[in-house]
Design a protein around this motif. Sequence first.
Motif, PDB file in Angstrom:
ATOM      1  N   ILE A   1       0.938  -0.985  -0.070  1.00 32.48           N
ATOM      2  CA  ILE A   1      -0.060   0.081  -0.035  1.00 32.48           C
ATOM      3  C   ILE A   1       0.938   1.327  -0.141  1.00 32.48           C
ATOM      4  CG2 ILE A   1      -1.693   1.112   1.204  1.00 32.48           C
ATOM      5  CD1 ILE A   1      -2.338  -1.540   2.797  1.00 32.48           C
ATOM      6  N   GLU A   2       0.744   2.123  -1.153  1.00 32.07           N
ATOM      7  CA  GLU A   2       1.584   3.233  -1.129  1.00 32.07           C
ATOM      8  C   GLU A   2       1.044   4.410  -0.480  1.00 32.07           C
ATOM      9  OE1 GLU A   2       2.074   3.514  -5.217  1.00 32.07           O
ATOM     10  OE2 GLU A   2       4.200   2.226  -5.149  1.00 32.07           O
TER      11      GLU A   2
ATOM     12  N   TYR B   1       3.911   0.546   2.013  1.00 28.89           N
ATOM     13  CA  TYR B   1       3.599  -0.503   3.217  1.00 28.89           C
ATOM     14  C   TYR B   1       3.472  -1.670   2.945  1.00 28.89           C
ATOM     15  CZ  TYR B   1       2.147  -1.924   7.997  1.00 28.89           C
ATOM     16  OH  TYR B   1       2.029  -2.541   9.103  1.00 28.89           O
ATOM     17  N   GLU B   2       4.117  -2.647   3.087  1.00 29.57           N
ATOM     18  CA  GLU B   2       4.266  -4.095   2.497  1.00 29.57           C
ATOM     19  C   GLU B   2       3.749  -5.139   3.972  1.00 29.57           C
ATOM     20  OE1 GLU B   2       7.725  -3.065  -0.212  1.00 29.57           O
ATOM     21  OE2 GLU B   2       8.213  -3.969   1.825  1.00 29.57           O
ATOM     22  N   PRO B   3       2.719  -5.583   3.894  1.00 34.12           N
ATOM     23  CA  PRO B   3       2.067  -6.378   5.010  1.00 34.12           C
ATOM     24  C   PRO B   3       2.634  -7.730   4.857  1.00 34.12           C
ATOM     25  CG  PRO B   3       0.213  -5.238   3.979  1.00 34.12           C
ATOM     26  CD  PRO B   3       1.539  -4.859   3.054  1.00 34.12           C
ATOM     27  N   ASP B   4       3.144  -8.149   3.705  1.00 36.90           N
ATOM     28  CA  ASP B   4       3.406  -9.536   3.466  1.00 36.90           C
ATOM     29  C   ASP B   4       4.750  -9.775   4.326  1.00 36.90           C
ATOM     30  OD1 ASP B   4       1.580 -10.035   1.693  1.00 36.90           O
ATOM     31  OD2 ASP B   4       2.864  -9.662  -0.084  1.00 36.90           O
ATOM     32  N   ARG B   5       5.622  -8.710   4.933  1.00 36.60           N
ATOM     33  CA  ARG B   5       6.815  -8.777   5.633  1.00 36.60           C
ATOM     34  C   ARG B   5       6.167  -9.328   7.066  1.00 36.60           C
ATOM     35  NH1 ARG B   5      11.191  -6.704   3.581  1.00 36.60           N
ATOM     36  NH2 ARG B   5      10.891  -5.155   1.709  1.00 36.60           N
ATOM     37  N   LEU B   6       4.860  -9.071   7.378  1.00 38.56           N
ATOM     38  CA  LEU B   6       4.536  -9.568   8.753  1.00 38.56           C
ATOM     39  C   LEU B   6       3.900 -10.982   8.684  1.00 38.56           C
ATOM     40  CD1 LEU B   6       2.628  -6.346   9.662  1.00 38.56           C
ATOM     41  CD2 LEU B   6       4.905  -6.986  10.500  1.00 38.56           C
ATOM     42  N   GLU B   7       3.975 -11.860   7.578  1.00 39.14           N
ATOM     43  CA  GLU B   7       3.383 -13.033   7.639  1.00 39.14           C
ATOM     44  C   GLU B   7       3.978 -13.795   8.603  1.00 39.14           C
ATOM     45  OE1 GLU B   7       2.247 -16.414   4.112  1.00 39.14           O
ATOM     46  OE2 GLU B   7       3.638 -14.663   3.565  1.00 39.14           O
TER      47      GLU B   7
ATOM     48  N   ARG C   1      -7.838  -5.042   4.000  1.00 38.22           N
ATOM     49  CA  ARG C   1      -7.982  -5.024   5.492  1.00 38.22           C
ATOM     50  C   ARG C   1      -7.093  -4.182   6.061  1.00 38.22           C
ATOM     51  NH1 ARG C   1      -9.062 -10.734   8.277  1.00 38.22           N
ATOM     52  NH2 ARG C   1     -10.770 -10.791   6.636  1.00 38.22           N
ATOM     53  N   TRP C   2      -5.742  -4.265   5.571  1.00 38.15           N
ATOM     54  CA  TRP C   2      -4.480  -3.245   6.104  1.00 38.15           C
ATOM     55  C   TRP C   2      -4.911  -2.059   5.831  1.00 38.15           C
ATOM     56  CZ3 TRP C   2      -1.144  -3.791   9.760  1.00 38.15           C
ATOM     57  CH2 TRP C   2      -0.815  -5.074  10.124  1.00 38.15           C
ATOM     58  N   ARG C   3      -5.604  -1.552   4.911  1.00 41.97           N
ATOM     59  CA  ARG C   3      -6.086   0.011   4.622  1.00 41.97           C
ATOM     60  C   ARG C   3      -6.832   0.352   5.721  1.00 41.97           C
ATOM     61  NH1 ARG C   3      -5.770  -1.420  -1.142  1.00 41.97           N
ATOM     62  NH2 ARG C   3      -3.995  -0.315  -2.186  1.00 41.97           N
ATOM     63  N   GLN C   4      -7.828  -0.612   5.981  1.00 47.70           N
ATOM     64  CA  GLN C   4      -8.635  -0.129   7.111  1.00 47.70           C
ATOM     65  C   GLN C   4      -7.842   0.046   8.584  1.00 47.70           C
ATOM     66  OE1 GLN C   4     -11.961  -2.903   6.953  1.00 47.70           O
ATOM     67  NE2 GLN C   4     -12.328  -2.495   5.067  1.00 47.70           N
TER      68      GLN C   4
ATOM     69  N   LEU D   1      -4.679   0.447   8.903  1.00 44.12           N
ATOM     70  CA  LEU D   1      -3.814   1.815   9.151  1.00 44.12           C
ATOM     71  C   LEU D   1      -4.767   3.106   9.227  1.00 44.12           C
ATOM     72  CD1 LEU D   1      -1.437   0.899   6.248  1.00 44.12           C
ATOM     73  CD2 LEU D   1      -0.720   0.713   8.699  1.00 44.12           C
ATOM     74  N   GLY D   2      -5.998   2.996   8.895  1.00 45.01           N
ATOM     75  CA  GLY D   2      -6.545   4.390   8.908  1.00 45.01           C
ATOM     76  C   GLY D   2      -6.890   4.352  10.178  1.00 45.01           C
ATOM     77  N   ARG D   3      -7.536   3.686  10.985  1.00 47.24           N
ATOM     78  CA  ARG D   3      -7.769   3.317  12.487  1.00 47.24           C
ATOM     79  C   ARG D   3      -6.399   3.873  13.234  1.00 47.24           C
ATOM     80  NH1 ARG D   3     -11.392  -1.008  11.242  1.00 47.24           N
ATOM     81  NH2 ARG D   3      -9.699  -2.615  12.054  1.00 47.24           N
ATOM     82  N   PHE D   4      -5.144   2.968  12.878  1.00 46.59           N
ATOM     83  CA  PHE D   4      -4.145   3.350  13.722  1.00 46.59           C
ATOM     84  C   PHE D   4      -3.811   4.948  13.550  1.00 46.59           C
ATOM     85  CE2 PHE D   4      -2.548  -1.196  12.738  1.00 46.59           C
ATOM     86  CZ  PHE D   4      -3.384  -1.704  13.974  1.00 46.59           C
ATOM     87  N   PHE D   5      -3.988   5.546  12.467  1.00 46.91           N
ATOM     88  CA  PHE D   5      -3.857   6.863  12.207  1.00 46.91           C
ATOM     89  C   PHE D   5      -4.590   7.892  13.322  1.00 46.91           C
ATOM     90  CE2 PHE D   5      -2.644   6.144   7.628  1.00 46.91           C
ATOM     91  CZ  PHE D   5      -1.559   5.644   7.854  1.00 46.91           C
ATOM     92  N   GLU D   6      -5.949   7.374  13.491  1.00 51.31           N
ATOM     93  CA  GLU D   6      -6.694   7.895  14.389  1.00 51.31           C
ATOM     94  C   GLU D   6      -6.059   7.762  15.665  1.00 51.31           C
ATOM     95  OE1 GLU D   6     -10.425   6.453  13.610  1.00 51.31           O
ATOM     96  OE2 GLU D   6     -10.726   7.556  11.582  1.00 51.31           O
ATOM     97  N   GLN D   7      -5.579   6.735  16.011  1.00 44.67           N
ATOM     98  CA  GLN D   7      -4.961   6.365  17.335  1.00 44.67           C
ATOM     99  C   GLN D   7      -3.596   6.980  17.751  1.00 44.67           C
ATOM    100  OE1 GLN D   7      -5.256   2.023  17.777  1.00 44.67           O
ATOM    101  NE2 GLN D   7      -7.559   2.179  17.397  1.00 44.67           N
TER     102      GLN D   7
END
Length: 539
Positions: A279-280, A334-340, A350-353, A355-361
């Motif tokens: 995700i860029e 942002y590369e979620p595959d590194r967290l596999e 799902r990770w876009r969602q 990260l959006g919540r993480f930005f609010e936090q």
Amino acid sequence: MTHWTRKLVSPIWLVPILAALVAGWMVWQERDQSGPQIIVEIKDAEGLQAGKTAVRVRNVDVGQVTQIKLSSNFESAELHIEMNADTGGMLVEDSQFWVVKPRIGRRGISGLNTLLSGAYVQLEPGESKQPRDQFTALEQPPVTDGDTQGKRIVLNSDSAANIVVGDSVQYRGVTVGTVEQVDFSVEARATTYHVFIKSPYDELLTENTRFWLQRGVSFRWKPDGVDVSVGSVESLLGAGISFGVPNGQPVGEPLQEMAEFKLFASQEEAEQQGYARGIEYVLLLDESVDGLVAGSPVMFKGIRVGTVVEVPFRWQPEAGRGQPLRLIPVLIRYEPDRLEGLVASTDLERWRQYLGRFFEQGLRASIRASNILTNTLYVDLRFYPDEEAIQQDTFAGYPVMPTIVSNFSRLEEKLNSILDTLNNLPLNQSVNQFTEAMASTDDTAEQIQALTEQVKKIIEQPGWEALPQSLEQSVNRLNGILADFESGSANREQLDRTLQNLESMSRDLKPLVETLRRKPNALLFNTEAEDDPEPQAKD
């Protein structure tokens, strides 16, 4: 009539007829035993001689150069070659010719046997069925023998590399192939390498294989120190090519002949290419990005979760809407595959969602230094819920990740402020004063030294040793005298009476002294009484 007939069929005429028949038979026999006539065009005919230079296949003579002359355009030489009989099957469309002579190159020295026997033309028979009688000789001998089994692939590179024909291709330090051809495209400004991988190592070529440049010695700064990599002996002389499948990646399906790959500049770059899905985001940074380069890691609490794609991010701003270098845009992925294996899912949506919540936090991006000595930076992601962030919805069509000014930049500003303060100090004046003080100290030291010498001379004089005893006697006498005047002693009472008499005498003499102060001649002349002064009223 019979007489003339006998003359026409005289046996003498049989001799020339028989000679012509024999000559014709010899010509036919010679042509039947000789092979095809071919022409080989060559750039330079150095070391070749007509009637002497042989054509060989596997060190067996199969023909001879009969004539050497210039081509019609005078840009090359033509070798007219007469091949042996039964060699027509070798002269096909893909047959190759080259000259064998002494050569010195990166692969070593070759053709030393021709120093005595002379140069010769080597023929490599082809596999085509199409016959041919004109060929163009290769300028360099082919790197791989025609009967060697394996696969040929193509590597594309847009980076500088010292790769030449004949350089090795390695897999985990084992030489498994060779670079056969190097081409540079002016239009694409890229280099293409034709590589041959020998059998059975060609089975290592799969769809997830990555190729990278293997230099002789490479240094790489890492957060935990310096990573030094030493290649093979061949790569120490120039450069080589290595390949493999990145760790954690599936091997993939085998590849066919002439498959194309990208040649990466380093092993690390090749391994990171396996995480191209992500995700860029755009970071808007209000600080220096010197030291942050494309390929730098994006870290979250010490775990790599992404890659810097472009620094600075170049886009086409609309007129009047651009922010001229107030904030520096940086594109990251942002590369979620590194967290596999660390998270339940690496689904991008799902990770876009998430990260959006993480930005609010309070998830924020900042720049940190991975190595202060080399000024190497990376992007750090952490939660700062109380920090004021630089944020907006989108930038050039990309979502924006909130950022804050890093502590590293703040520390740099403080250091610069301290240095500016130090620069503003009157150091020259202080240095001059210090120099003067040191000079004064030197003078004082010289005076102390001179005084020491004088004291030393006094101490060395005769009788100095008896001086402490004399001083002690004098002190004892002084103590005795003081004891006589202690309170209650006769001497003390007599002293008190004497002081009282002096005080009484002083009171009696005071009027006389006052009179003499007003009239010094009062001792010689009578003193007239003066009238008392009358007070006067104020006006």
